[in-house]
Design a protein around this motif. Structure first.
Motif, PDB file in Angstrom:
ATOM      1  N   ASN A   1     -16.743   4.802   1.192  1.00 61.29           N
ATOM      2  CA  ASN A   1     -17.003   6.131   1.719  1.00 61.29           C
ATOM      3  C   ASN A   1     -17.040   6.077   3.232  1.00 61.29           C
ATOM      4  N   GLN A   2     -16.162   6.836   3.872  1.00 66.62           N
ATOM      5  CA  GLN A   2     -16.099   6.851   5.329  1.00 66.62           C
ATOM      6  C   GLN A   2     -16.464   8.228   5.830  1.00 66.62           C
ATOM      7  N   SER A   3     -17.288   8.271   6.863  1.00 67.45           N
ATOM      8  CA  SER A   3     -17.667   9.550   7.446  1.00 67.45           C
ATOM      9  C   SER A   3     -17.837   9.438   8.952  1.00 67.45           C
ATOM     10  N   PRO A   4     -17.660  10.532   9.707  1.00 72.51           N
ATOM     11  CA  PRO A   4     -17.253  11.830   9.167  1.00 72.51           C
ATOM     12  C   PRO A   4     -15.759  11.865   8.873  1.00 72.51           C
ATOM     13  N   GLN A   5     -15.316  12.917   8.234  1.00 70.86           N
ATOM     14  CA  GLN A   5     -13.898  13.061   7.897  1.00 70.86           C
ATOM     15  C   GLN A   5     -13.083  13.368   9.154  1.00 70.86           C
ATOM     16  N   SER A   6     -13.658  14.184  10.050  1.00 74.19           N
ATOM     17  CA  SER A   6     -12.984  14.496  11.306  1.00 74.19           C
ATOM     18  C   SER A   6     -14.022  14.803  12.378  1.00 74.19           C
ATOM     19  N   MET A   7     -13.600  14.653  13.626  1.00 68.93           N
ATOM     20  CA  MET A   7     -14.493  14.899  14.747  1.00 68.93           C
ATOM     21  C   MET A   7     -13.714  15.550  15.883  1.00 68.93           C
ATOM     22  N   PHE A   8     -14.351  16.507  16.537  1.00 72.29           N
ATOM     23  CA  PHE A   8     -13.782  17.151  17.724  1.00 72.29           C
ATOM     24  C   PHE A   8     -14.774  16.922  18.860  1.00 72.29           C
ATOM     25  N   ILE A   9     -14.366  16.147  19.839  1.00 69.84           N
ATOM     26  CA  ILE A   9     -15.297  15.827  20.923  1.00 69.84           C
ATOM     27  C   ILE A   9     -14.650  16.064  22.276  1.00 69.84           C
ATOM     28  N   GLN A  10     -15.483  16.061  23.304  1.00 67.16           N
ATOM     29  CA  GLN A  10     -15.022  16.233  24.672  1.00 67.16           C
ATOM     30  C   GLN A  10     -14.766  14.860  25.281  1.00 67.16           C
TER      31      GLN A  10
ATOM     32  N   TYR B   1       0.833  -1.179   0.000  1.00 69.85           N
ATOM     33  CA  TYR B   1       0.000   0.000   0.000  1.00 69.85           C
ATOM     34  C   TYR B   1       0.881   1.247   0.000  1.00 69.85           C
ATOM     35  N   ARG B   2       0.301   2.336  -0.469  1.00 70.11           N
ATOM     36  CA  ARG B   2       0.975   3.635  -0.407  1.00 70.11           C
ATOM     37  C   ARG B   2       0.025   4.621   0.257  1.00 70.11           C
ATOM     38  N   GLN B   3       0.574   5.465   1.090  1.00 70.18           N
ATOM     39  CA  GLN B   3      -0.251   6.436   1.801  1.00 70.18           C
ATOM     40  C   GLN B   3       0.409   7.802   1.721  1.00 70.18           C
ATOM     41  N   PHE B   4      -0.237   8.723   1.034  1.00 71.13           N
ATOM     42  CA  PHE B   4       0.248  10.097   0.997  1.00 71.13           C
ATOM     43  C   PHE B   4      -0.243  10.813   2.243  1.00 71.13           C
ATOM     44  N   PRO B   5       0.445  11.906   2.626  1.00 74.11           N
ATOM     45  CA  PRO B   5       0.085  12.616   3.864  1.00 74.11           C
ATOM     46  C   PRO B   5      -1.402  12.945   3.933  1.00 74.11           C
ATOM     47  N   LYS B   6      -1.983  12.647   5.064  1.00 70.66           N
ATOM     48  CA  LYS B   6      -3.379  12.951   5.355  1.00 70.66           C
ATOM     49  C   LYS B   6      -4.340  12.263   4.402  1.00 70.66           C
ATOM     50  N   GLN B   7      -3.904  11.196   3.798  1.00 65.24           N
ATOM     51  CA  GLN B   7      -4.787  10.441   2.926  1.00 65.24           C
ATOM     52  C   GLN B   7      -4.859   8.990   3.387  1.00 65.24           C
TER      53      GLN B   7
ATOM     54  N   PHE C   1      -9.483 -13.515  -0.108  1.00 61.03           N
ATOM     55  CA  PHE C   1      -8.057 -13.646   0.108  1.00 61.03           C
ATOM     56  C   PHE C   1      -7.440 -12.365   0.634  1.00 61.03           C
ATOM     57  N   ASN C   2      -8.198 -11.680   1.504  1.00 60.91           N
ATOM     58  CA  ASN C   2      -7.611 -10.613   2.320  1.00 60.91           C
ATOM     59  C   ASN C   2      -7.081  -9.418   1.557  1.00 60.91           C
ATOM     60  N   LYS C   3      -7.579  -9.160   0.374  1.00 57.44           N
ATOM     61  CA  LYS C   3      -7.204  -7.964  -0.363  1.00 57.44           C
ATOM     62  C   LYS C   3      -8.161  -6.865   0.084  1.00 57.44           C
ATOM     63  N   PHE C   4      -7.645  -5.889   0.806  1.00 55.13           N
ATOM     64  CA  PHE C   4      -8.506  -4.898   1.424  1.00 55.13           C
ATOM     65  C   PHE C   4      -8.413  -3.535   0.773  1.00 55.13           C
ATOM     66  N   TYR C   5      -9.523  -2.862   0.772  1.00 55.94           N
ATOM     67  CA  TYR C   5      -9.603  -1.493   0.321  1.00 55.94           C
ATOM     68  C   TYR C   5      -9.984  -0.635   1.519  1.00 55.94           C
ATOM     69  N   PHE C   6      -9.369   0.533   1.601  1.00 58.74           N
ATOM     70  CA  PHE C   6      -9.525   1.361   2.785  1.00 58.74           C
ATOM     71  C   PHE C   6     -10.435   2.557   2.551  1.00 58.74           C
ATOM     72  N   GLY C   7     -11.141   2.928   3.616  1.00 57.24           N
ATOM     73  CA  GLY C   7     -11.891   4.166   3.606  1.00 57.24           C
ATOM     74  C   GLY C   7     -10.935   5.342   3.731  1.00 57.24           C
ATOM     75  N   SER C   8     -11.469   6.539   3.630  1.00 56.30           N
ATOM     76  CA  SER C   8     -10.636   7.741   3.634  1.00 56.30           C
ATOM     77  C   SER C   8     -10.181   8.151   5.036  1.00 56.30           C
ATOM     78  N   GLY C   9     -10.725   7.522   6.054  1.00 54.66           N
ATOM     79  CA  GLY C   9     -10.265   7.811   7.407  1.00 54.66           C
ATOM     80  C   GLY C   9     -11.123   8.835   8.130  1.00 54.66           C
ATOM     81  N   THR C  10     -11.186   8.684   9.448  1.00 59.72           N
ATOM     82  CA  THR C  10     -11.860   9.643  10.327  1.00 59.72           C
ATOM     83  C   THR C  10     -10.849  10.090  11.364  1.00 59.72           C
ATOM     84  N   LYS C  11     -10.545  11.383  11.360  1.00 62.07           N
ATOM     85  CA  LYS C  11      -9.590  11.909  12.336  1.00 62.07           C
ATOM     86  C   LYS C  11     -10.334  12.309  13.591  1.00 62.07           C
TER      87      LYS C  11
END
Lengths: 117, 111
Positions: free
Chosen positions: B5-14, A36-42, B96-106
């Motif tokens: 599609n992953q959401s939300p993109q970021s979260m700020f919580i207490q 895999y490749r991961q660019f910053p913040k991606q 066979f474990n080939k995975f695709y990733f969401g865009s992430g939630t910070k």
């Protein structure tokens, strides 16, 4: 869980040179490894699937002549970034799973931070 | 490749609040995984889901594999500062474990 070791963790190279990254499964055999490749913040983007003893399968848009993959043994896969350019600077991560575990989670190496100057 | 599609993109919580994030895919997946990634490190597996409808917990984390097999969510209860990081969903449409990733939630947690 299974242990996957990736080396080096960081590398800085000059533009035009080649860099080899190793991915090892430490306590199990891995017939398949993923790069895999991961660019910053991606997110992580799958580049290719490495199969022991056969040619790698590349995802659409990934240049196979630029990113050479060799999976010569059941515990080692290497990714060579050839004629590296600054735009190749990225975080490269390998993953794999024990061949005997079947359909299960993927275990990741620690990643390699490549910086091309 | 597969579209996740992953959401939300970021979260700020207490600190102490509960958090929820989700992923949807354009196609059916056989496996859903949730990872956490700290800066400069590889992803670390949090929860693995293998069956539609499956609800699995790992401490304060709970994840579910959607009935349609096209979605999954992750809940974190009573958040703490060390929960800070980027959370990724990953799905595999194959066996066979080939995975695709969401865009992430910070996730950011204020003490």
């Amino acid at each position: 869980g299974a242990v996957v070791s990736q080396h080096p963790s960081r590398v800085i190279c000059k533009s035009g040179t080649s860099v080899k990254i190793e991915c090892r499964s430490l306590d199990f055999q891995a017939t398949t490894m993923f790069w895999y490749r991961q660019f910053p913040k991606q997110s992580l983007m799958l580049m290719a699937t490495s199969n022991e003893g056969s040619k790698a399968t590349y995802e659409q848009g990934v240049e196979k002549d630029k990113f050479l993959i060799n999976h010569a043994s059941l515990t080692l896969s290497t990714l060579t970034v050839t004629s590296a350019h600054p735009e190749d600077s990225s975080f490269y991560i390998c993953s794999t799973f024990p061949a005997t575990w079947g359909n299960t989670e993927a275990f990741f190496g620690q990643g390699t931070r490549l910086t091309v100057v | 490749g597969q579209q996740l599609n992953q959401s939300p993109q970021s979260m700020f919580i207490q600190e102490g609040e509960d958090v929820s994030m989700n992923c949807t895919s354009s196609s059916i997946f056989n496996t859903w995984l949730w990872y956490k990634q700290d800066p400069g490190e590889g992803p670390v597996l949090l929860i693995a889901l293998y069956k539609a409808g499956e609800l699995t917990s790992n401490g304060r984390l709970t994840a579910q594999f959607g009935i349609t097999r096209k979605d999954s969510f992750l809940n974190i209860s009573a958040s703490i500062p060390s929960d800070v990081g980027i959370y990724f969903c990953a799905g595999s449409p194959y066996n066979f474990n080939k995975f695709y990733f969401g865009s992430g939630t910070k996730l950011n947690v204020k003490p």
